[in-house]
Scaffold this active site. Structure first.
Site, PDB file in Angstrom:
ATOM      1  N   ARG A 111       0.823  -1.218   0.000  1.00  0.00           N
ATOM      2  CA  ARG A 111       0.000   0.000   0.000  1.00  0.00           C
ATOM      3  C   ARG A 111       0.857   1.269   0.000  1.00  0.00           C
ATOM      4  NH1 ARG A 111      -5.654  -1.588   2.043  1.00  0.00           N
ATOM      5  NH2 ARG A 111      -6.325   0.580   2.081  1.00  0.00           N
ATOM      6  N   TYR A 162       1.014   4.333  -2.499  1.00  0.00           N
ATOM      7  CA  TYR A 162      -0.040   5.343  -2.362  1.00  0.00           C
ATOM      8  C   TYR A 162       0.118   6.111  -1.051  1.00  0.00           C
ATOM      9  CZ  TYR A 162      -4.777   7.315  -2.556  1.00  0.00           C
ATOM     10  OH  TYR A 162      -5.855   8.171  -2.593  1.00  0.00           O
ATOM     11  N   LYS A 206       1.430   9.866  -0.993  1.00  0.00           N
ATOM     12  CA  LYS A 206       0.562  10.957  -0.542  1.00  0.00           C
ATOM     13  C   LYS A 206       1.197  11.716   0.621  1.00  0.00           C
ATOM     14  CE  LYS A 206      -3.313  10.798  -3.017  1.00  0.00           C
ATOM     15  NZ  LYS A 206      -3.919  11.972  -3.674  1.00  0.00           N
ATOM     16  N   ARG A 226     -13.480  -0.617  -5.153  1.00  0.00           N
ATOM     17  CA  ARG A 226     -13.782  -0.181  -3.784  1.00  0.00           C
ATOM     18  C   ARG A 226     -15.001  -0.929  -3.260  1.00  0.00           C
ATOM     19  NH1 ARG A 226     -12.543   5.074  -5.944  1.00  0.00           N
ATOM     20  NH2 ARG A 226     -10.916   6.116  -4.774  1.00  0.00           N
ATOM     21  N   SER A 228     -18.729   0.376  -4.506  1.00  0.00           N
ATOM     22  CA  SER A 228     -19.102   0.017  -5.879  1.00  0.00           C
ATOM     23  C   SER A 228     -19.148  -1.502  -6.041  1.00  0.00           C
ATOM     24  CB  SER A 228     -18.166   0.676  -6.888  1.00  0.00           C
ATOM     25  OG  SER A 228     -16.824   0.539  -6.481  1.00  0.00           O
ATOM     26  N   PHE A 287     -19.921  -3.861  -3.805  1.00  0.00           N
ATOM     27  CA  PHE A 287     -21.124  -4.453  -3.199  1.00  0.00           C
ATOM     28  C   PHE A 287     -22.386  -4.077  -3.986  1.00  0.00           C
ATOM     29  CE2 PHE A 287     -19.522  -5.012   1.508  1.00  0.00           C
ATOM     30  CZ  PHE A 287     -18.613  -5.963   1.065  1.00  0.00           C
ATOM     31  N   GLY A 304     -14.722  -9.328   7.914  1.00  0.00           N
ATOM     32  CA  GLY A 304     -15.698  -8.249   7.751  1.00  0.00           C
ATOM     33  C   GLY A 304     -15.870  -7.409   9.005  1.00  0.00           C
ATOM     34  N   ASP A 362      -4.463  -4.230   5.146  1.00  0.00           N
ATOM     35  CA  ASP A 362      -5.766  -3.556   5.123  1.00  0.00           C
ATOM     36  C   ASP A 362      -6.028  -2.948   6.511  1.00  0.00           C
ATOM     37  OD1 ASP A 362      -8.408  -3.942   3.193  1.00  0.00           O
ATOM     38  OD2 ASP A 362      -8.951  -3.661   5.297  1.00  0.00           O
ATOM     39  N   PRO A 363      -6.245  -1.619   6.611  1.00  0.00           N
ATOM     40  CA  PRO A 363      -6.455  -1.025   7.941  1.00  0.00           C
ATOM     41  C   PRO A 363      -7.690  -1.592   8.639  1.00  0.00           C
ATOM     42  CG  PRO A 363      -6.018   0.677   6.306  1.00  0.00           C
ATOM     43  CD  PRO A 363      -6.204  -0.600   5.548  1.00  0.00           C
TER      44      PRO A 363
HETATM   45  N1  UDP Z   1     -13.563  -4.682   0.935  1.00  0.00           N
HETATM   46  C1  UDP Z   1     -14.361  -5.831   0.978  1.00  0.00           C
HETATM   47  N2  UDP Z   1     -14.859  -6.298  -0.197  1.00  0.00           N
HETATM   48  C2  UDP Z   1     -14.631  -5.695  -1.407  1.00  0.00           C
HETATM   49  C3  UDP Z   1     -13.831  -4.520  -1.436  1.00  0.00           C
HETATM   50  C4  UDP Z   1     -13.312  -4.044  -0.232  1.00  0.00           C
HETATM   51  O1  UDP Z   1     -14.606  -6.409   2.049  1.00  0.00           O
HETATM   52  O2  UDP Z   1     -15.132  -6.201  -2.419  1.00  0.00           O
HETATM   53  C5  UDP Z   1     -13.053  -4.147   2.216  1.00  0.00           C
HETATM   54  C6  UDP Z   1     -11.565  -3.823   2.227  1.00  0.00           C
HETATM   55  O3  UDP Z   1     -10.808  -4.954   2.567  1.00  0.00           O
HETATM   56  C7  UDP Z   1     -11.510  -2.714   3.274  1.00  0.00           C
HETATM   57  C8  UDP Z   1     -12.855  -2.001   3.149  1.00  0.00           C
HETATM   58  O4  UDP Z   1     -13.708  -2.925   2.465  1.00  0.00           O
HETATM   59  O5  UDP Z   1     -11.409  -3.259   4.563  1.00  0.00           O
HETATM   60  C9  UDP Z   1     -12.774  -0.715   2.355  1.00  0.00           C
HETATM   61  O6  UDP Z   1     -12.108  -0.999   1.151  1.00  0.00           O
HETATM   62  P1  UDP Z   1     -11.962   0.061  -0.024  1.00  0.00           P
HETATM   63  O7  UDP Z   1     -11.081  -0.573  -1.060  1.00  0.00           O
HETATM   64  O8  UDP Z   1     -13.292   0.539  -0.446  1.00  0.00           O
HETATM   65  O9  UDP Z   1     -11.234   1.296   0.641  1.00  0.00           O
HETATM   66  P2  UDP Z   1      -9.970   1.440   1.618  1.00  0.00           P
HETATM   67  O10 UDP Z   1     -10.561   2.037   2.831  1.00  0.00           O
HETATM   68  O11 UDP Z   1      -9.364   0.100   1.912  1.00  0.00           O
HETATM   69  O12 UDP Z   1      -9.042   2.333   0.887  1.00  0.00           O
END
Ligand code: UDP
Length: 310
Positions: free
Chosen positions: A140, A143, A147, A184, A187, A189, A205, A270-271
């Site tokens: 990550r 990015y 930034k 993301r 989009s 879901f 989750g 992943d945070p």
């Molecule tokens: N995520 C998920 N399913 C997806 C896409 C993302 O569970 O199909 C999770 C991802 O692992 C993260 C959160 O949703 O914990 C937000 O992800 P996103 O890529 O939208 O943004 P981020 O905050 O990670 O930049």
């Protein structure tokens, strides 16, 4: 005012173009169309105040304008990880090019930084005074660190040359004009629910995020643009907070979808948690996001229904 918007054909950029055109500004929309889309700006093509410039921000440029808003950088996890070295160049070379143009013309720059500068935060919610927890060697980092470097470069232009800067740290935002294959969570879901395919929850989750509707983010950017003598950085976003699993259930209920929830591997680094502390934005800008999650999601679902013709 003649405003150069880099990344103007992207999700946030094209929504911002619409607002600024509506207020009578002239827009120079620069994009390399890597994640920006011509469809997003098609509605402006007959507007004499709108001009498109195909250019990659990592290459230098010399463009007359009164103000620059810098949004140019792939921002979703799959897209910014596709070519990590290019992502770093967009951030670092890109901000040098933006700042040089601004320094020469003695104009202001508003830059959209990100909540990713906080990395995987150990402080929750995140105030601007929290310096973050970022791994410089992660997938990550192109990015996150790009930034962070961009903010540093801006502050060094400000301290060295007095160039006027305004930095917004943008938290998770959603709404019309997101790419269908953006990757993301919002989009993904919505598209999965509308197509009747499985909703892909990464990890267990239980990680959480807060989601801001695009018009509220645009309000915040406009307030920052019009502010005087305020560099930021300032958080912009919304404080509604959900676990990803709760969010998946909400999307299923709002779309009346019969899709199932499936669990996939959690992406690396992943945070676990993220939510903006908006105290500074409220105090300095009077920022107050208005759109609740159900209203915002319904508008976004309508957008994707039309786009996918379902
Ligand atoms: N995520 C998920 N399913 C997806 C896409 C993302 O569970 O199909 C999770 C991802 O692992 C993260 C959160 O949703 O914990 C937000 O992800 P996103 O890529 O939208 O943004 P981020 O905050 O990670 O930049």
């Amino acid at each position: 005012m003649k405003i150069l918007i880099t990344g103007g054909a992207g999700f946030i950029g094209s929504n911002l173009c619409e607002r600024l055109l509506g207020e009578g500004n002239e827009i120079l929309c620069m994009d390399n169309f890597f994640t920006g889309s011509k469809e997003n700006i098609a509605e402006f093509k007959d507007n004499s105040n709108f001009e498109t410039i195909r250019h990659d921000i990592s290459e230098s440029f010399n463009i007359e304008a009164d103000f620059i808003i810098n949004l140019a950088c792939p921002a979703s996890v799959p897209f910014y990880q596709k070519d990590p070295l290019k992502t770093m160049k967009d951030n670092v070379f890109g901000i040098f090019n933006v700042m040089e143009n601004a320094r020469r013309l003695r104009i202001s720059v508003l830059h959209t930084s990100t909540s990713e500068v906080y990395g995987s935060p150990s402080v929750h919610p995140q105030p601007e005074t929290y310096n973050g927890n970022v791994n410089p060697a992660s997938i990550r980092s192109c990015y996150d660190e790009g930034k962070r470097a961009a903010e540093t470069i801006m502050f060094d232009y400000y301290r060295t040359y007095g160039t006027d800067i305004k930095i917004a740290r943008v938290f998770n935002t959603y709404g019309p004009k997101m790419l269908e294959n953006d990757g993301r969570v919002v989009s993904n879901f919505i598209v999965q629910a509308l197509k009747g395919t499985d909703l892909t929850v990464y990890g267990d989750g239980k990680q959480n995020r807060s989601f801001c509707y695009i018009s509220d983010l645009v309000d915040g950017i406009m307030l920052l643009k019009n502010s005087k003598k305020f560099t930021g950085p300032v958080n912009l976003g919304n404080t509604y907070e959900f676990t990803i699993i709760e969010f998946a259930k909400l999307v299923l209920s709002l779309t009346n979808s019969k899709s199932k929830i499936v669990f996939k591997d959690l992406p690396k680094d992943d945070p676990v948690q993220r939510r903006p502390d908006l105290t500074l934005a409220k105090e300095k800008l009077g920022y107050n996001p208005k759109i609740d999650i159900e209203t915002g999601l319904k508008l976004t679902i309508e957008y994707f229904k039309k786009k996918l013709r379902v």
